[in-house]
Scaffold this motif. Structure first.
Motif, PDB file in Angstrom:
ATOM      1  N   ALA A   1      23.329 -43.301 -10.368  1.00 16.04           N
ATOM      2  CA  ALA A   1      22.011 -42.691 -10.512  1.00 16.04           C
ATOM      3  C   ALA A   1      21.673 -41.722  -9.395  1.00 16.04           C
ATOM      4  CB  ALA A   1      20.945 -43.782 -10.586  1.00 16.04           C
ATOM      5  N   ALA A   2      22.308 -41.868  -8.243  1.00 16.04           N
ATOM      6  CA  ALA A   2      22.021 -40.990  -7.109  1.00 16.04           C
ATOM      7  C   ALA A   2      22.972 -39.798  -7.121  1.00 16.04           C
ATOM      8  CB  ALA A   2      22.150 -41.756  -5.794  1.00 16.04           C
ATOM      9  N   ASN A   3      22.408 -38.616  -6.955  1.00 17.15           N
ATOM     10  CA  ASN A   3      23.184 -37.377  -6.998  1.00 17.15           C
ATOM     11  C   ASN A   3      22.661 -36.493  -5.884  1.00 17.15           C
ATOM     12  OD1 ASN A   3      23.464 -34.506  -7.639  1.00 17.15           O
ATOM     13  ND2 ASN A   3      24.324 -35.147  -9.594  1.00 17.15           N
ATOM     14  N   GLY A   4      23.507 -36.159  -4.929  1.00 17.04           N
ATOM     15  CA  GLY A   4      23.077 -35.332  -3.815  1.00 17.04           C
ATOM     16  C   GLY A   4      24.023 -34.183  -3.550  1.00 17.04           C
ATOM     17  N   MET A   5      23.466 -32.993  -3.378  1.00 19.03           N
ATOM     18  CA  MET A   5      24.267 -31.854  -2.947  1.00 19.03           C
ATOM     19  C   MET A   5      24.204 -31.821  -1.421  1.00 19.03           C
ATOM     20  SD  MET A   5      24.063 -27.836  -4.087  1.00 19.03           S
ATOM     21  CE  MET A   5      22.517 -27.498  -3.249  1.00 19.03           C
ATOM     22  N   CYS A   6      25.317 -32.172  -0.799  1.00 22.81           N
ATOM     23  CA  CYS A   6      25.393 -32.226   0.658  1.00 22.81           C
ATOM     24  C   CYS A   6      25.863 -30.861   1.150  1.00 22.81           C
ATOM     25  CB  CYS A   6      26.364 -33.315   1.112  1.00 22.81           C
ATOM     26  SG  CYS A   6      26.002 -34.951   0.417  1.00 22.81           S
ATOM     27  N   VAL A   7      25.068 -30.233   2.011  1.00 22.36           N
ATOM     28  CA  VAL A   7      25.398 -28.894   2.492  1.00 22.36           C
ATOM     29  C   VAL A   7      25.605 -28.940   4.001  1.00 22.36           C
ATOM     30  CG1 VAL A   7      24.251 -27.713   0.598  1.00 22.36           C
ATOM     31  CG2 VAL A   7      22.939 -28.294   2.640  1.00 22.36           C
ATOM     32  N   PHE A   8      26.591 -28.186   4.479  1.00 25.89           N
ATOM     33  CA  PHE A   8      26.979 -28.221   5.877  1.00 25.89           C
ATOM     34  C   PHE A   8      27.151 -26.797   6.399  1.00 25.89           C
ATOM     35  CE2 PHE A   8      28.608 -31.907   3.663  1.00 25.89           C
ATOM     36  CZ  PHE A   8      28.294 -32.979   4.493  1.00 25.89           C
ATOM     37  N   ASP A   9      26.656 -26.571   7.600  1.00 21.35           N
ATOM     38  CA  ASP A   9      26.932 -25.332   8.315  1.00 21.35           C
ATOM     39  C   ASP A   9      28.130 -25.616   9.208  1.00 21.35           C
ATOM     40  OD1 ASP A   9      27.049 -23.127   9.956  1.00 21.35           O
ATOM     41  OD2 ASP A   9      24.956 -23.218  10.623  1.00 21.35           O
ATOM     42  N   VAL A  10      29.279 -25.099   8.801  1.00 23.08           N
ATOM     43  CA  VAL A  10      30.533 -25.379   9.488  1.00 23.08           C
ATOM     44  C   VAL A  10      31.100 -24.079  10.039  1.00 23.08           C
ATOM     45  CG1 VAL A  10      32.824 -26.434   9.291  1.00 23.08           C
ATOM     46  CG2 VAL A  10      30.956 -27.235   7.828  1.00 23.08           C
ATOM     47  N   GLY A  11      31.512 -24.089  11.290  1.00 21.97           N
ATOM     48  CA  GLY A  11      32.127 -22.908  11.873  1.00 21.97           C
ATOM     49  C   GLY A  11      33.278 -22.420  11.027  1.00 21.97           C
TER      50      GLY A  11
ATOM     51  N   SER B   1      25.033 -28.057  11.479  1.00 16.64           N
ATOM     52  CA  SER B   1      23.887 -28.739  10.881  1.00 16.64           C
ATOM     53  C   SER B   1      24.238 -29.141   9.458  1.00 16.64           C
ATOM     54  CB  SER B   1      22.641 -27.844  10.887  1.00 16.64           C
ATOM     55  OG  SER B   1      22.867 -26.669  10.133  1.00 16.64           O
ATOM     56  N   TRP B   2      23.412 -29.980   8.872  1.00 17.94           N
ATOM     57  CA  TRP B   2      23.669 -30.440   7.515  1.00 17.94           C
ATOM     58  C   TRP B   2      22.366 -30.895   6.869  1.00 17.94           C
ATOM     59  CZ3 TRP B   2      22.919 -35.722   6.191  1.00 17.94           C
ATOM     60  CH2 TRP B   2      22.648 -36.568   7.278  1.00 17.94           C
ATOM     61  N   ALA B   3      22.401 -31.034   5.545  1.00 17.32           N
ATOM     62  CA  ALA B   3      21.244 -31.516   4.787  1.00 17.32           C
ATOM     63  C   ALA B   3      21.734 -32.068   3.458  1.00 17.32           C
ATOM     64  CB  ALA B   3      20.234 -30.395   4.556  1.00 17.32           C
ATOM     65  N   ILE B   4      20.900 -32.889   2.838  1.00 18.56           N
ATOM     66  CA  ILE B   4      21.189 -33.397   1.493  1.00 18.56           C
ATOM     67  C   ILE B   4      20.049 -32.975   0.577  1.00 18.56           C
ATOM     68  CG2 ILE B   4      21.666 -35.403   0.044  1.00 18.56           C
ATOM     69  CD1 ILE B   4      22.446 -36.936   2.555  1.00 18.56           C
ATOM     70  N   LEU B   5      20.385 -32.337  -0.513  1.00 17.14           N
ATOM     71  CA  LEU B   5      19.409 -31.954  -1.520  1.00 17.14           C
ATOM     72  C   LEU B   5      19.609 -32.869  -2.727  1.00 17.14           C
ATOM     73  CD1 LEU B   5      19.896 -29.385   0.335  1.00 17.14           C
ATOM     74  CD2 LEU B   5      19.060 -28.042  -1.609  1.00 17.14           C
ATOM     75  N   TYR B   6      18.751 -33.880  -2.837  1.00 12.77           N
ATOM     76  CA  TYR B   6      18.882 -34.835  -3.937  1.00 12.77           C
ATOM     77  C   TYR B   6      18.339 -34.235  -5.233  1.00 12.77           C
ATOM     78  CZ  TYR B   6      20.094 -38.554  -0.675  1.00 12.77           C
ATOM     79  OH  TYR B   6      20.729 -39.334   0.264  1.00 12.77           O
ATOM     80  N   THR B   7      18.970 -34.591  -6.327  1.00 11.86           N
ATOM     81  CA  THR B   7      18.531 -34.117  -7.632  1.00 11.86           C
ATOM     82  C   THR B   7      17.271 -34.847  -8.063  1.00 11.86           C
ATOM     83  OG1 THR B   7      20.812 -33.650  -8.287  1.00 11.86           O
ATOM     84  CG2 THR B   7      19.181 -33.849 -10.060  1.00 11.86           C
TER      85      THR B   7
END
Length: 307
Positions: A214-224, A284-290
């Motif tokens: 049921a959980a769906n997250g788009m995990c985004v990362f700022d990576v060198g 840095s990073w973040a999770i954008l949950y649906t």
């Protein structure tokens, strides 16, 4: 994966030791209830010469429905999600040319003038092709297929399969007859597409929520930039991650690696993202949950062909 044989359900019935009629009934129930969205070919859009992009939208809450309606009206928009973030509307566009992608995005922008949309095309694909198995999901490696030059009969077969794969009887014989092929030739063609990468797979497309994820997250990362490839490959090792890409950065949006994670528990997704973010090169990073699935459809690549 679905068996590419003359009688797929008979093959499954024999494998699990169940009567064929019970397997047929179970398959019909899963399709009717939405647990299985469809059964059929999953084509690699790049092998067919299509272009694609992810589109990020920042849409005021009062305009979300209008924006979703405008985007979803285009058959080129295959997926559309409302996510928990100020960058809240995310949809994918697959089209025969970059120019057509521009037309779609510009039309959506014109329909919702108080919103802003940015294209985020993929630069590298680390992982795709979800295969859900219980709690988590696993996926196969995603190669770089050559552009396929399909014959008219092959295109006719592809059109017959993608428009509605029937489980009853001998489905490849039926599809083959629409393309002027024998059953053996149709099966052989599909298997050759899988080997060459024209098809990522032939199988069932599942609703992850209906199987408990049921959980769906788009995990985004700022990576060198020097770390992005190693990071993407490492993140792809997680069984929760079904898709992982390196994408272009945008003004005010420095994230460049995206990992789609699915689980029964949001805490598992956060634990994955937090652990991944400890890798070298992550800024840095973040999770954008649906919050809501607004559209999820399979592209009909051959629908425009003449019969």
């Amino acid at each position: 994966r679905f068996p590419v044989v003359a009688d797929p359900l008979g093959f499954v019935a024999e494998k699990i030791g169940a009567p064929r009629r019970e397997v047929q009934a179970a398959a019909d129930e899963l399709l009717a209830g939405g647990t299985v969205r469809r059964i059929g070919p999953v084509f690699d859009s790049r092998a067919l010469g299509f272009s694609g992009t992810l589109v990020m939208g920042e849409v005021p809450p009062g305009s979300v429905e209008a924006a979703a309606l405008a985007a979803n009206a285009f058959p080129e928009v295959t997926h559309n999600y409302l996510r928990r973030h100020r960058k809240n509307l995310w949809f994918t566009v697959l089209a025969r040319s970059p120019g057509r992608i521009d037309e779609v995005v510009e039309a959506v922008s014109a329909a919702v003038p108080d919103a802003s949309f940015v294209r985020l095309p993929a630069q590298r694909i680390f992982k795709i092709d979800a295969r859900f198995t219980g709690e988590a999901a696993t996926a196969g490696a995603y190669g770089n297929p050559a552009r396929a030059a399909l014959t008219d009969r092959e295109r006719a077969l592809a059109r017959a399969l993608e428009s509605g794969f029937r489980l009853e009887g001998r489905p490849f014989a039926e599809a083959g007859s629409e393309a002027g092929m024998s059953e053996d030739e149709a099966i052989g063609t599909v298997k050759s597409w899988i080997r060459s990468g024209v098809l990522r797979r032939f199988g069932a497309v599942l609703s992850q929520r209906r199987i408990g994820l049921a959980a769906n997250g788009m995990c985004v990362f700022d990576v060198g930039d020097g770390f992005a490839e190693g990071f993407g490959l490492a993140a792809s090792d997680s069984p929760m991650v079904t898709h992982c890409y390196e994408r272009v950065r945008a003004e005010g949006w420095g994230y460049n690696v995206y990992a789609m994670a699915h689980s029964a528990n949001p805490g598992n997704i956060e634990a994955f993202a937090r652990s991944a973010a400890a890798a070298p090169g992550v800024v840095s990073w973040a999770i954008l949950y649906t919050e809501r699935e607004l559209k999820k459809a399979s592209m009909l690549f051959f629908a425009g062909d003449e019969a």
